[in-house]
Design a protein around this motif. Sequence first.
Motif, PDB file in Angstrom:
ATOM      1  N   GLU A   1      16.434  49.675  27.721  1.00  0.00           N
ATOM      2  CA  GLU A   1      15.404  48.641  27.805  1.00  0.00           C
ATOM      3  C   GLU A   1      15.974  47.235  27.970  1.00  0.00           C
ATOM      4  OE1 GLU A   1      16.723  49.667  24.943  1.00  0.00           O
ATOM      5  OE2 GLU A   1      15.192  49.461  23.378  1.00  0.00           O
TER       6      GLU A   1
ATOM      7  N   ALA B   1      17.859  48.468  18.040  1.00  0.00           N
ATOM      8  CA  ALA B   1      17.182  49.363  17.111  1.00  0.00           C
ATOM      9  C   ALA B   1      17.873  49.382  15.747  1.00  0.00           C
ATOM     10  CB  ALA B   1      17.091  50.777  17.685  1.00  0.00           C
TER      11      ALA B   1
ATOM     12  N   MET C   1       9.846  49.723  27.455  1.00  0.00           N
ATOM     13  CA  MET C   1       9.390  50.517  26.319  1.00  0.00           C
ATOM     14  C   MET C   1       9.640  52.012  26.507  1.00  0.00           C
ATOM     15  SD  MET C   1       5.867  48.462  25.518  1.00  0.00           S
ATOM     16  CE  MET C   1       5.914  46.769  24.908  1.00  0.00           C
TER      17      MET C   1
ATOM     18  N   SER D   1      13.080  52.811  25.323  1.00  0.00           N
ATOM     19  CA  SER D   1      13.438  52.270  24.017  1.00  0.00           C
ATOM     20  C   SER D   1      14.554  53.078  23.369  1.00  0.00           C
ATOM     21  CB  SER D   1      12.213  52.282  23.100  1.00  0.00           C
ATOM     22  OG  SER D   1      12.598  51.859  21.812  1.00  0.00           O
ATOM     23  N   CYS D   2      15.518  52.381  22.804  1.00  0.00           N
ATOM     24  CA  CYS D   2      16.592  53.082  22.112  1.00  0.00           C
ATOM     25  C   CYS D   2      16.169  53.477  20.695  1.00  0.00           C
ATOM     26  CB  CYS D   2      17.867  52.247  22.103  1.00  0.00           C
ATOM     27  SG  CYS D   2      17.647  50.609  21.445  1.00  0.00           S
ATOM     28  N   ALA D   3      14.954  53.128  20.295  1.00  0.00           N
ATOM     29  CA  ALA D   3      14.431  53.609  19.013  1.00  0.00           C
ATOM     30  C   ALA D   3      13.643  54.884  19.291  1.00  0.00           C
ATOM     31  CB  ALA D   3      13.544  52.550  18.369  1.00  0.00           C
ATOM     32  N   SER D   4      13.971  55.942  18.564  1.00  0.00           N
ATOM     33  CA  SER D   4      13.385  57.251  18.895  1.00  0.00           C
ATOM     34  C   SER D   4      11.967  57.435  18.382  1.00  0.00           C
ATOM     35  CB  SER D   4      14.268  58.362  18.309  1.00  0.00           C
ATOM     36  OG  SER D   4      15.537  58.319  18.894  1.00  0.00           O
TER      37      SER D   4
ATOM     38  N   VAL E   1       9.345  55.658  19.064  1.00  0.00           N
ATOM     39  CA  VAL E   1       8.426  54.885  19.897  1.00  0.00           C
ATOM     40  C   VAL E   1       7.792  55.763  20.974  1.00  0.00           C
ATOM     41  CG1 VAL E   1       8.254  53.000  21.572  1.00  0.00           C
ATOM     42  CG2 VAL E   1       9.713  52.749  19.550  1.00  0.00           C
TER      43      VAL E   1
ATOM     44  N   SER F   1      11.391  48.231  20.251  1.00  0.00           N
ATOM     45  CA  SER F   1      12.692  48.770  19.872  1.00  0.00           C
ATOM     46  C   SER F   1      13.169  48.177  18.549  1.00  0.00           C
ATOM     47  CB  SER F   1      13.736  48.478  20.961  1.00  0.00           C
ATOM     48  OG  SER F   1      13.416  49.168  22.139  1.00  0.00           O
TER      49      SER F   1
ATOM     50  N   ARG G   1      18.764  57.717  16.880  1.00  0.00           N
ATOM     51  CA  ARG G   1      18.583  56.677  15.896  1.00  0.00           C
ATOM     52  C   ARG G   1      18.937  57.174  14.503  1.00  0.00           C
ATOM     53  NH1 ARG G   1      14.993  56.122  12.793  1.00  0.00           N
ATOM     54  NH2 ARG G   1      14.682  54.268  11.541  1.00  0.00           N
TER      55      ARG G   1
END
Lengths: 232, 232, 232, 232, 232, 232, 232, 232
Positions: G166, G141, C203, C206-209, C211, C171, B47
């Motif tokens: 996800e 994201a 979840m 998640s592609c958001a790091s 989380v 995300s 990210r």
Amino acid sequence: MNADSIRELFEQVCRGKLSPDAAVERLRHLPFEDLGFANVDHHRALRAGMPEVIFGRHGGNILATRASHEQLAAVRKKVPKAEYQELARAIVLRRDRKKYGKGIIAVVSAGTSDIPVAEEAVVTAEMMGNDVEHLYDVGVAGIHRLLANRASLARARVVIVCAGMEGALPSVVGGLVGVPVIAVPTSVGYGAAFQGLAALLGMMNSCASNVSVVNIDNGFGAGYVASLINRL
Amino acid sequence: MNADSIRELFEQVCRGKLSPDAAVERLRHLPFEDLGFANVDHHRALRAGMPEVIFGRHGGNILATRASHEQLAAVRKKVPKAEYQELARAIVLRRDRKKYGKGIIAVVSAGTSDIPVAEEAVVTAEMMGNDVEHLYDVGVAGIHRLLANRASLARARVVIVCAGMEGALPSVVGGLVGVPVIAVPTSVGYGAAFQGLAALLGMMNSCASNVSVVNIDNGFGAGYVASLINRL
Amino acid sequence: MNADSIRELFEQVCRGKLSPDAAVERLRHLPFEDLGFANVDHHRALRAGMPEVIFGRHGGNILATRASHEQLAAVRKKVPKAEYQELARAIVLRRDRKKYGKGIIAVVSAGTSDIPVAEEAVVTAEMMGNDVEHLYDVGVAGIHRLLANRASLARARVVIVCAGMEGALPSVVGGLVGVPVIAVPTSVGYGAAFQGLAALLGMMNSCASNVSVVNIDNGFGAGYVASLINRL
Amino acid sequence: MNADSIRELFEQVCRGKLSPDAAVERLRHLPFEDLGFANVDHHRALRAGMPEVIFGRHGGNILATRASHEQLAAVRKKVPKAEYQELARAIVLRRDRKKYGKGIIAVVSAGTSDIPVAEEAVVTAEMMGNDVEHLYDVGVAGIHRLLANRASLARARVVIVCAGMEGALPSVVGGLVGVPVIAVPTSVGYGAAFQGLAALLGMMNSCASNVSVVNIDNGFGAGYVASLINRL
Amino acid sequence: MNADSIRELFEQVCRGKLSPDAAVERLRHLPFEDLGFANVDHHRALRAGMPEVIFGRHGGNILATRASHEQLAAVRKKVPKAEYQELARAIVLRRDRKKYGKGIIAVVSAGTSDIPVAEEAVVTAEMMGNDVEHLYDVGVAGIHRLLANRASLARARVVIVCAGMEGALPSVVGGLVGVPVIAVPTSVGYGAAFQGLAALLGMMNSCASNVSVVNIDNGFGAGYVASLINRL
Amino acid sequence: MNADSIRELFEQVCRGKLSPDAAVERLRHLPFEDLGFANVDHHRALRAGMPEVIFGRHGGNILATRASHEQLAAVRKKVPKAEYQELARAIVLRRDRKKYGKGIIAVVSAGTSDIPVAEEAVVTAEMMGNDVEHLYDVGVAGIHRLLANRASLARARVVIVCAGMEGALPSVVGGLVGVPVIAVPTSVGYGAAFQGLAALLGMMNSCASNVSVVNIDNGFGAGYVASLINRL
Amino acid sequence: MNADSIRELFEQVCRGKLSPDAAVERLRHLPFEDLGFANVDHHRALRAGMPEVIFGRHGGNILATRASHEQLAAVRKKVPKAEYQELARAIVLRRDRKKYGKGIIAVVSAGTSDIPVAEEAVVTAEMMGNDVEHLYDVGVAGIHRLLANRASLARARVVIVCAGMEGALPSVVGGLVGVPVIAVPTSVGYGAAFQGLAALLGMMNSCASNVSVVNIDNGFGAGYVASLINRL
Amino acid sequence: MNADSIRELFEQVCRGKLSPDAAVERLRHLPFEDLGFANVDHHRALRAGMPEVIFGRHGGNILATRASHEQLAAVRKKVPKAEYQELARAIVLRRDRKKYGKGIIAVVSAGTSDIPVAEEAVVTAEMMGNDVEHLYDVGVAGIHRLLANRASLARARVVIVCAGMEGALPSVVGGLVGVPVIAVPTSVGYGAAFQGLAALLGMMNSCASNVSVVNIDNGFGAGYVASLINRL
């Protein structure tokens, strides 16, 4: 005596229509193989290998696990001495108090919710003639409580460990003792516990090599296996 | 600069066709949102929220996890100072050694096989400006080793715990500390471990309330989350 | 004080047979390890690490999540000041209103059905001494509502995100903030939602790091972890 | 001696860079807890509880399961007496031939494909000082072969049963003997066998109450548990 | 006659508002394809291929499986001769007692809990004109009981085997006979039985090559397939 | 108007405390994004993209799926003209009868048990202004009935196919038409149907390339997607 | 022409032993039903409903997805004009450039790793006569990138969304547009992504009602369905 | 002759070190129960019930399924007359051409990729003395091809249906014939096909009552069961 009449016989005992003694009298003449009954309400096979204990011939003990108060009432009409183990939900008739086990079986549980399963293991082991010590509420997130009771574990010849949720307790206990550990996953937990599947998988993958596992909530099986080991 | 040219740029860096500095120079003018790259070979999104660290703009650190020796060779042709962290399988270029974290991040792992994932967490946290202490080979079946290192745990502001098989370690560690614990299930194990699923389920059901979980083998994510917490 | 008497003590409080103050008085002399209780009805371990909040010693707050009206009635006979948080289904006794958290915890939820879980997180965080802001009904299919509240997110030091069905909200939120995000999958949905499994898997990936994830419907755990982070 | 140096030590032995004797000499001064090694190639924890056998201190036996011919060659350069058990894929160095087990351990397998797992159980039990009898190719679809060998089963103090596919053999064997049965699901089969999952589930649900189960293909664990039982 | 009116017709029969004879009269003019009804309460399609038996035209037999006592009462108002098979939970009207099957169909079940499914197979086969022998309570943990009845198995032209839990019985029976075996997994068991999934997987992986499998608890389907085979 | 007040508004309509007209009046001034409501009892998001139909502003239609008779009674107190579609379990208020769809939507279902889901699709499509034809009881085991209605299929511009159990119907229908097919797996079946999972997997793997799939039992979603397509 | 000769014909084209024109010449006389071929290497059925496009009769386009360079080389010997779409891994022969689609099909993908699947959808849609716009690297994201391209989405008559991990992107896109969205889960991700299962479940549970789903990695199917819709 | 020597014997035949005739000579004196061999490379038990066919005593046929070209070469050195069925991947030695089956077995497959499994069923049935007709490429998305061959189906006494992906074909075929249908799920497909699981579940839930199922890709088992039925 064919299958239907055996089943009928068993049902009569459970419903209190026949005294266990009378049933036993009829059963004692049966060949060994005819004693493969289903359990009171969950159809868990009570194997006939140790009939003195589970469904006692010759004046042995009688144990019916997962029994309701209704079943108790029906049994008591015929067998006033039948007792009910509240936590274990078991009907017991103890006639043989001889010790068959050579050492102590320790029954360990992680949380308060695991206690019914642990108590089922306790009553099974006791009915099969063992001295049992229990050690409850010693979950891995409060490791000091478990360690504080290490002396109790050290006395045991076999250890039964009941745990739900992540099922981690058998691995920790397994590392603390040098005897066989029987792990019982419980269906305690919610969400990703998946009714005991998480605990079951955890226990199958235990990094302690002295752990073997029985079915989810199978306190009876754990008590049974531990009793066999303790008789050796 | 459209998506294709960004991807191309990224690939040129990975293949050594473009120096990270030149790439950074071009990237520094990009709007924030254009920095959502896929990882070198596993497409794990790095990210863009902390680009100084992961894909450093303005002379920051650069980190490429899960990198092969081939990728290293290609990168080194352009960036001789790039280093390779063997255990973590990561290419790093450390240009910013300032500390952003306010305390120590402890990285704990259960078995030797969990070390590559643990090291990925270590290198991520270090590249993001943290002091890291690691504590390896402290699986739950040998609980004394963990307890012997309790002082080390007590120093940490955040704890990362990597474990495969039954995934029990985070629960035990969680019970020993009063700080957040980031659990990383690893794909270590065989049979009923199901490539990390058993450990994942175990961690999701941890009886320690201070545990939250990232994806299987996601040492990077654990290091990233722990770094964010340690900056607070 | 052994396990049975502790459990008995706990049950007496829950059934209103003992005032929390009396229980606290007896508990304050207990060693730390003796406080690993099971929850009121779902056996979720309320870890003892922060006893002032969860099962308060020394006049701290008391919180019992997933409590029924029957349990409330029993508690109120002994503790008239006990209150009930309807949406969160929690019994609370607030005696300590000091702020322990250093910033704001934002609790975000996707749909109206996720609100009970979100409220459980809210009440947990509040009882542990945090300022909480909530932001509900901001599911990803109506992204503008979430974006319209971006300022609220930006104020938070930690963010809790509750979502069922596809579990996509963490995300998106993770990409909007630079602080840790605790994701709570909920069992909201039907069919292929598989009681929260779809959201949980979403979840974890998640592609958001930033989380990390707790168990399905575990609002308590999310509030607990967020509180620990916010105290740092 | 910290974790890294222990691991290094272990690797040196496996690669033949250090003789087991030299390693043992260094290890014998280690505290108990430092012996939680990972296995040669599959990271299966060889628990330290019985170090004389598995990774022998004081001249005990050494066993490395799942070892390749390459590993054998490396070991033999340093330890010419190391032997290779082809079917079990194990490197063994037998220095202690004393009997620790009090009876016979029977190892039963269903099909020819289950033999490698069965042999792993055999060699583990033998290295731990037990008399072992094996009974192979007695799958449930040819029940007479099993029954023809009933005398052999009757001699055993503990029985290990390895089976893939439907995993039915432990139930049948369990009904024939009155001693503990350790069931090992194997990954033999295809399609809906799901790499041993079908056999694992079958064994967990055994209608014979004297059965407990270890992980898929975990012949080592079965041999280990059986050895502990046989020592009682 | 469109779909709605057919359905209406069917419901009228089940609720006793229309006699089967009247319904049959109206149905006999229908083209073959219009007879694809859903079952009484579980929507299991009673295929139209053999309408004389299942939903009898031309004075054939009528069978409604999984029927409640309420449904029975409704049917009896119109069809006083309708009978109820208690164990099989089936409403039957037997008008055609001709034998269509050329040999005996044996129905075997493992435990007492499997009997309802077995009885559903029995009544289906009987209504389709077969001689049926049943052999109950012959689970694999008591293999001698099964072997004692081998003569009975040897008489059969087709064998149906119903078993829950580990689902091992079809493999053993399959090895004892040289005729086709139809296996029916039942949802008997608990924990890792997963409502019949364990038994289903076990049967799919049977090491006996003469076994094929129908859906969990599908006694009807097994009786149907066996009847088709027995007519050949 | 914040989230809480919107939710409150919605609940008032469902409970009959507020007329839809009054609610609509208040809602018509809301920005687009504020209309992301949860469904009446299953929290299925009724997306706001087509508010004239689902939760009608400006005199449009109102549809509440999965509604009980209790909800109907409450609604009718305020809105006497609200109607109930029994099979679809839907409350509808039809105020706009204009056709928005350009062709016919065909709704096909396999068995009688699939009809409630099919009817939910029908009512959704009708409320969104489409001509709908339905074709029920045309399961694949009676393929002639389906083929006999091929002309009906040929008239459709979009086809919705609802099927449980093996979920095979969409593939067959997909092969017969040249237009988009929306497949809806239903939870009809038992045993290995796993509440619609078998049908879902079957439809995802359809060998007909013109098939796309919505969630299990999601008749609303299918009707919604089909309506969007039919408006093009 | 029986099945074997058709298959042989198809293989000859793929291996370059027969020109597509010659094959087409022979195929044009075949009845409609004979054109149900399996795909080049993954057996994905290329349905015969639109043979001008997929396996073109009468000079139409030819498309072979998931083709290797070896297959390309073989085809080019016979058909020098055959081209290879590198990212989509497709062999194409474009002979018909007429537009059949009435609007624009937008193909959106979340990460760079999803591009091969997205490109397969693009080439399929283009070969079927559509104008296609693609919008890549717009994962949830980094929501601003997606929003910045909202105008592009608004132009589309149908939208295809490809996403792994996800699988959240279809829900966000679905909320932004008023047209049908075809979601394609991809096998991108690791650990709990389970080869696309997490994305698949996420998309099935999308809170946007205009989303329907095709199989994991099935870019072809998405392009096919979108083309059918765009022709309406 | 113990298990090891039997296995050795079998391996000698497969590797061509011993002629089948010599092996047969030695085997003919073996008791019935000793013939439970594992298959050549996949350990699929070739049950001993029909040894004349599978591993022929007394000059019967020999069949080794899933055999490689290497195995063929080895066998041919000793048995020049051994033949290889390319599509079925089977080594066969046909010495007995007598017909044991009383009618025709039809083998139907959905797609070209299912042919190897179908051919395995064909060769098994032929080697067991049956007349076999095959009907390939008749998948449900092109239903007319299947219907065009209905006469062929009508001739069969038993039908085997092989299908991957959604596994729908057995239901359609089952509805067209009045004889037993043996369904074989194949591992053909990708993504949500999950290596045949989707097809397996589909077939278990077939709405045609004359369908029973064997393991994924188990063409041998289907041929075996069909042969037994056809002998009746």
